[in-house]
Design an enzyme around this catalytic site. Structure first.
Site, short mmCIF file in Angstrom:
data_model
loop_
_atom_site.label_atom_id
_atom_site.label_comp_id
_atom_site.label_asym_id
_atom_site.label_seq_id
_atom_site.Cartn_x
_atom_site.Cartn_y
_atom_site.Cartn_z
N CYS A 83 41.93 32.85 5.64
CA CYS A 83 41.85 34.08 6.17
C CYS A 83 41.15 34.23 6.89
CB CYS A 83 41.75 35.23 5.46
SG CYS A 83 40.38 35.64 3.81
N HIS A 120 39.32 39.10 1.38
CA HIS A 120 40.53 38.98 2.79
C HIS A 120 40.41 39.83 3.80
CE1 HIS A 120 44.35 37.66 3.63
NE2 HIS A 120 45.08 38.57 3.99
N ASP A 140 48.78 39.70 9.25
CA ASP A 140 48.01 39.34 8.17
C ASP A 140 48.71 37.74 7.91
OD1 ASP A 140 46.78 38.50 5.49
OD2 ASP A 140 48.42 39.67 4.79
#
Length: 313
Positions: A83, A120, A140
């Site tokens: 991420c 994250h 995302d």
């Protein structure tokens, strides 16, 4: 962006990005104006082109987040990342194109009630239309099984692709008699499998991760990145994790277990790999090509893993 922003590390080094090389890497040839339509196209292209992977940790190397290192790895060598790497380079690309970009940190839950550290990375993005419409977006791109498109930053907003649906939900958490925090949770609902809904509640919705609107900068992500890449309890330290979403299908490698999920109906095929098969599956399925030394090291890492029980299709 002001000179002060650059000097104090509040921006994303968009000026250092080889934009043409990045766009070629993700296969985007469309419009580059900072609109919501362009954002959707870039988000989808990035998720489909750049895999999720933690192989540097498995191979015993650090995971740098500076833009030159990310360009070398994700663009020039056509590797993937997790991420922090995905969000960092995507932020640079969006900033370069004139989007308003703010980093956020999220706590991965996956249905658990236990409070976990914020490890994250997601992005809050403003487009050219935002001053007129007020619409802001959550991007995302580095979750592994990421939504293909951004989601509007609004309570109940969502997106659906194939058999997967995602939505954002807002809640207020009381921290004392006078203090409260605004929290946002990204939830996912997938297609039922054999009549059963997979998820965290009776409707099949699973809490993926939860974040607050507090801005995070590149230096904050360096701290989270260090934790997930070195802490002995981090899942990324214990085994390889590789994921890639394609049209209608999601591929994943958890240790030596290869899982193929058809998004339309949620059906899965599970296979346990022999260690020597690992490098070839990385190349053929995930588009990750390792040199001979790294391929041998990756196979050896699979050999050291505890063997999973025999899986059935």
């Amino acid at each position: 962006m002001t000179e002060h922003d650059v000097e104090t590390g509040r921006r994303w080094d968009g000026g250092l990005l080889d934009l043409d090389a990045y766009l070629a890497r993700i296969g985007h040839t469309g419009d580059l104006s900072p609109t919501a339509e362009t954002l959707r196209a870039l988000h989808r292209a990035h998720v489909l082109a750049v895999p999720f992977e933690n192989l540097e940790i498995v191979l015993g190397r650090p995971v740098p987040l500076d833009l030159p290192a990310l360009q070398d790895k994700l663009v020039r060598r056509a590797r993937g990342g997790y991420c922090f790497e995905h969000a960092r380079i995507f932020a640079a690309a969006l900033e370069r194109l004139g989007f308003g970009v703010t980093g956020l940190s999220s706590r991965v839950g996956m249905g658990s009630d236990r409070l976990r550290p914020a490890t994250h990375a997601v992005l809050r993005v403003e487009t050219a239309e935002t001053p007129d419409t007020g619409r802001v977006w959550i991007c995302d791109v580095g979750f592994g099984s990421s939504p293909l498109e951004p989601i509007e930053f609004a309570d109940g907003a969502g997106t659906t692709d194939g058999g997967r649906s995602f939505r954002l939900e807002r809640r207020t958490v009381r921290l004392g008699t006078t203090l409260a925090a605004e929290e946002w949770t990204l939830r996912e609902r997938r297609a039922p499998v054999d009549g059963d809904l997979r998820g965290g509640d009776g409707d099949g919705w699973l809490d993926l991760h939860t974040f607050t609107p507090n801005p995070q900068y590149a230096v904050d992500w360096v701290v989270g990145n260090h934790h997930v890449s070195t802490h002995p309890r981090s899942p990324f330290v214990r085994r390889p994790v590789v994921q890639r979403t394609g049209p209608g299908v999601h591929q994943a490698l958890y240790g030596a277990t290869w899982v193929t999920t058809v998004l339309a109906d949620g059906s899965r095929r599970v296979r346990e790999l022999e260690p020597h098969e690992g490098p070839k599956v990385l190349e053929d399925v995930f588009g990750i090509v390792l040199d001979a030394d790294d391929a041998a090291a990756f196979a050896a890492a699979l050999e050291r893993l505890p063997r999973a029980p025999e899986a059935k299709d």
